[in-house]
Design a protein around this motif. Structure first.
Motif, PDB file in Angstrom:
ATOM      1  N   VAL A   8       0.954  -1.040  -0.141  1.00 44.70           N
ATOM      2  CA  VAL A   8       0.102   0.005  -0.124  1.00 44.70           C
ATOM      3  C   VAL A   8       0.462   1.019   0.238  1.00 44.70           C
ATOM      4  N   VAL A   9       0.921   1.972  -0.976  1.00 40.91           N
ATOM      5  CA  VAL A   9       1.654   3.029  -1.233  1.00 40.91           C
ATOM      6  C   VAL A   9       0.679   4.807  -1.154  1.00 40.91           C
ATOM      7  N   ASP A  10       1.316   5.646   0.017  1.00 42.92           N
ATOM      8  CA  ASP A  10       0.358   6.733   0.157  1.00 42.92           C
ATOM      9  C   ASP A  10       1.301   7.795   0.756  1.00 42.92           C
ATOM     10  N   THR A  16      -2.486   4.964   4.935  1.00 41.85           N
ATOM     11  CA  THR A  16      -1.890   3.778   4.813  1.00 41.85           C
ATOM     12  C   THR A  16      -2.731   2.817   5.797  1.00 41.85           C
ATOM     13  N   LYS A  17      -1.853   3.276   6.732  1.00 46.26           N
ATOM     14  CA  LYS A  17      -2.814   1.963   8.102  1.00 46.26           C
ATOM     15  C   LYS A  17      -3.954   2.110   7.940  1.00 46.26           C
ATOM     16  N   LEU A  18      -5.486   2.499   7.213  1.00 47.14           N
ATOM     17  CA  LEU A  18      -6.799   2.423   7.157  1.00 47.14           C
ATOM     18  C   LEU A  18      -6.521   1.278   6.125  1.00 47.14           C
ATOM     19  N   ASP A  35       6.036   6.259  -0.195  1.00 43.22           N
ATOM     20  CA  ASP A  35       5.887   7.479  -2.188  1.00 43.22           C
ATOM     21  C   ASP A  35       6.602   6.299  -2.796  1.00 43.22           C
ATOM     22  N   GLY A  36       6.800   6.927  -4.009  1.00 40.64           N
ATOM     23  CA  GLY A  36       7.095   6.106  -5.208  1.00 40.64           C
ATOM     24  C   GLY A  36       8.265   5.566  -5.061  1.00 40.64           C
ATOM     25  N   ILE A  37       9.011   6.164  -4.620  1.00 35.07           N
ATOM     26  CA  ILE A  37      10.707   5.694  -4.727  1.00 35.07           C
ATOM     27  C   ILE A  37      10.725   4.864  -3.359  1.00 35.07           C
ATOM     28  N   MET A  56      -1.161  11.456  -5.933  1.00 34.13           N
ATOM     29  CA  MET A  56      -0.296  12.199  -5.557  1.00 34.13           C
ATOM     30  C   MET A  56       0.589  12.200  -4.115  1.00 34.13           C
ATOM     31  N   MET A  57       1.543  12.197  -4.918  1.00 34.82           N
ATOM     32  CA  MET A  57       2.930  11.759  -3.605  1.00 34.82           C
ATOM     33  C   MET A  57       3.875  12.673  -3.634  1.00 34.82           C
ATOM     34  N   PRO A  58       4.792  12.839  -2.660  1.00 30.79           N
ATOM     35  CA  PRO A  58       6.136  13.721  -2.701  1.00 30.79           C
ATOM     36  C   PRO A  58       7.336  12.176  -3.718  1.00 30.79           C
ATOM     37  N   ARG A  59       8.371  13.285  -4.053  1.00 33.87           N
ATOM     38  CA  ARG A  59       9.578  12.294  -4.787  1.00 33.87           C
ATOM     39  C   ARG A  59       8.777  11.771  -6.145  1.00 33.87           C
ATOM     40  N   LEU A  60       7.798  10.988  -5.695  1.00 32.14           N
ATOM     41  CA  LEU A  60       7.494  10.856  -7.616  1.00 32.14           C
ATOM     42  C   LEU A  60       6.298  10.155  -7.356  1.00 32.14           C
TER      43      LEU A  60
END
Length: 161
Positions: A8-10, A16-18, A35-37, A56-60
């Motif tokens: 799970v990526v957010d 993410t915990k939910l 995040d994507g990285i 929508m996430m930082p870095r990637l």
């Protein structure tokens, strides 16, 4: 049998915990990335049976993360469910063009999440099993493997499944 493994990526840790709780309550082994990285790094350590990926996430962002996963021979077959608050046709098309196998709109409905993850992770796992059987048959044809005393479970165990 091992539980299907879902990443799970957010960047929102509450989300993410939910989602992780939803998945674990429904028989999945789940891990979080923020995040994507972080996602790409965790996939290198352990390949999930499916990925639930925010856009929508930082870095990637999720689109670029999906593109990188699908461009890599080792990760191209991992199903990706893109999660977005942008519930319009243009973003759904952008998700598909980035290689996503499906998408979910926020707020995420637990039953829909589980249904999509179940479908995609099952297809991925069954595909891996079919590949293991096909490889065993090819080895048998080449005289490299005797299948006469092996069960289907033995073949899967030998393939690391």
């Amino acid at each position: 049998m091992n539980k299907p493994f879902i990443l799970v990526v957010d960047d929102n840790k509450i989300t993410t915990k939910l989602l992780r709780r939803y998945l674990e309550a429904n028989g999945y082994d789940a891990q979080e990335a923020y995040d994507g990285i972080d996602c790409l790094e965790k996939v290198e350590l352990r390949q999930p049976d499916a990925i639930v990926l925010d856009v929508m996430m930082p870095r990637l962002d999720g689109y670029e993360t999906s593109k990188r996963l699908k461009a890599n021979d080792k990760t191209k077959d991992i199903p990706v469910v893109i999660v977005t608050a942008l519930n319009d046709v243009a973003n759904q098309i952008k998700s598909i063009e980035a290689g996503a196998d499906d998408f979910l709109s926020k707020p995420i409905e637990e039953k829909l999440l589980i249904a999509k993850v179940r479908l995609l992770s099952t297809l991925n796992i069954q595909g891996k099993k079919a590949k293991a059987f096909a490889e065993a048959i090819e080895k048998s044809k080449a005289g490299e493997l005797d299948l006469s005393s092996k069960s289907l479970d033995d073949i899967l165990t030998d393939a690391g499944m």
